[in-house]
Write an enzyme that holds these catalytic residues in place. Structure first.
Site, mmCIF file in Angstrom:
data_model
loop_
_atom_site.group_PDB
_atom_site.id
_atom_site.type_symbol
_atom_site.label_atom_id
_atom_site.label_comp_id
_atom_site.label_asym_id
_atom_site.label_seq_id
_atom_site.Cartn_x
_atom_site.Cartn_y
_atom_site.Cartn_z
ATOM 1 N N GLU A 129 -14.671 -4.155 -26.205
ATOM 2 C CA GLU A 129 -14.756 -5.600 -26.444
ATOM 3 C C GLU A 129 -13.420 -6.148 -26.936
ATOM 4 O OE1 GLU A 129 -15.440 -9.259 -28.973
ATOM 5 O OE2 GLU A 129 -14.719 -7.303 -29.602
ATOM 6 N N ASP A 142 -22.836 -9.884 -33.546
ATOM 7 C CA ASP A 142 -21.423 -9.619 -33.799
ATOM 8 C C ASP A 142 -21.013 -10.207 -35.150
ATOM 9 O OD1 ASP A 142 -18.871 -8.682 -33.385
ATOM 10 O OD2 ASP A 142 -18.450 -9.890 -31.625
#
Ligand code: NAG
Ligand code: NAG
Ligand code: ZN
Length: 387
Positions: free
Chosen positions: A186, A233
């Site tokens: 990511e 997140d």
């Protein structure tokens, strides 16, 4: 002869709607927390993730191994797949770096892979290359651990529910499954651009878009099978404020915000200033005002002005997948992408609260009310530790 195609696709449309049943207060009260397994030094779930784990490094592979071992040992009913891709990066000097996403899926038994709509629960497990030694506890070791605990908490109830429904799993209600995506790559290696970021999720969304299920399946592709993509997140710092980013999934946000409201009222949210433990410690027993993590339950349609945070959901969202993005805005100040984002800086009450909230949301989504047996689950866990 013409088969009744029209009818079949209507059935597919109907399959996506179902009666939403809330979980009871009693269930909320008994959902177990992660306890010692989230100890940052020794905890079986969280501690092994809290290390630098940059994509393409040995530590990254060790963390992936930790997830695989966890599922194989504790949750053998979950189907594990590795999704591999490679890419050069701005720091790889032309070398192809491997990115490995882990996909853990639990579908009703006996269903065809293309006929199951899934709740996808998602976090990334790689960590950022800089600053050197960066751990990334909220980003996203803690979210990964939350999903592991969620999976083991709902597993037995899923088995029990599907056992009870085994004669009508393929009826019009539509088969529903759960999927956990632990994504690699990511983070940007240098600085965030369209090509230096989201390595794992870009490859996965693109491959899934072109992987067709067998003909006559309810869903065309694994991408199509995702009913809702919930991305966790930057969770684990105190006082998070998570807006509702998307009008199209505000209904799902509201469901989760309602569960949060109920957990707080029941005195089950450890980070709440009004939690019984905190109340007991203070003289002034007057309830204090508390702000919900999900504070935009009553957001008006006209207030959705289209701002969002770029993250692993983007490659999926671009392809039409419904997204619920659980990320605070603002990002945790002084923590995000700083050396301070380590185990010691996690707010463990907040971590436990998120874990409970996410677990309850999955329980509700999957209609698990009535299928939990937490006493049996506890006995089994205790037997395991005695072995
Ligand atoms: C790998 O993880 C270990 C254990 O946490 C750590 O001591 C080591 O520095 C890490 N290696 C790299 C290259 O970051
Ligand atoms: C993906 O990569 C892993 C190593 O990281 C390997 O063990 C596995 O066999 C690969 N899977 C496929 C489908 O190529
Ligand atoms: Zn990050």
């Amino acid at each position: 002869m013409k088969p009744p195609l029209q009818l079949l696709s209507l059935a597919a449309v109907l399959a996506r709607g179902w009666a939403y049943k809330t979980v009871s207060d009693d269930t909320l009260r008994h959902i177990p927390g992660p306890g010692d397994d989230f100890d940052i030094h020794k905890g079986a779930l969280l501690a092994p993730i809290l290390r630098p784990r940059v994509s393409g490094t040995e530590n990254n592979t060790l963390v992936l191994r930790h997830f695989i071992d966890f599922f194989k040992t504790n949750l053998p009913e979950w189907r594990l797949e590795l999704h591999n891709s490679t890419s050069t990066t701005p720091t790889s000097h032309g070398k192809e770096i491997p990115f490995v996403n882990l996909i853990a899926t639990r579908d009703p038994p006996g269903t065809n892979v293309g006929d199951v709509g899934r709740l996808a629960m998602v976090a990334h497990y790689d960590s950022k290359l800089t600053p050197k030694g960066f751990i990334g506890a909220i980003d996203s070791a803690a979210p990964c651990a939350m999903l592991m605990h969620m999976a083991r908490t709902v597993d037995a109830a899923l088995t029990k529910m599907w056992e009870a429904q085994k004669d009508n799993l393929n009826d019009l209600e539509g088969a529903k499954g759960v999927q956990i995506l632990l994504l690699d790559g990511e983070e940007a290696f240098v600085s965030w651009t369209a090509t230096d970021s989201l390595y794992g999720s870009r490859a996965l969304a693109s491959d899934w878009e072109h992987s067709y299920h067998p003909a006559m399946s309810t869903y065309r592709t694994p991408l199509d099978s995702i009913d809702l993509f919930v991305l966790l997140d930057l969770l684990g710092s105190a006082h998070p404020t998570v807006p509702s980013y998307f009008k199209t999934t505000h209904w799902a946000y509201k469901h989760m915000a309602t569960i949060e409201e109920r957990l707080r009222k029941l005195g089950l949210f450890k980070s709440s200033p009004n939690h019984p433990n905190r109340m007991a410690k203070r003289k002034n027993k007057k309830p204090r005002e508390e702000k919900q993590f999900l504070f935009e339950k009553d957001k008006k349609n006209s207030a959705f002005i289209g701002g969002f945070v770029e993250d692993d959901h983007v490659p999926f969202m671009k392809r039409g997948v419904d997204i619920l993005h659980l990320i605070p805005n603002p990002f945790p100040v002084g923590i995000w992408h700083e050396m301070a984002d380590d185990g010691e800086h996690l707010d463990m009450d907040t971590v436990d609260d998120w874990t409970l909230l996410v677990t309850a949301f999955v329980a509700e989504w999957m209609d698990l009310e009535g299928f939990f047996d937490f006493k049996a689950q506890k006995r089994k866990a205790e037997e395991k530790t005695e072995l």
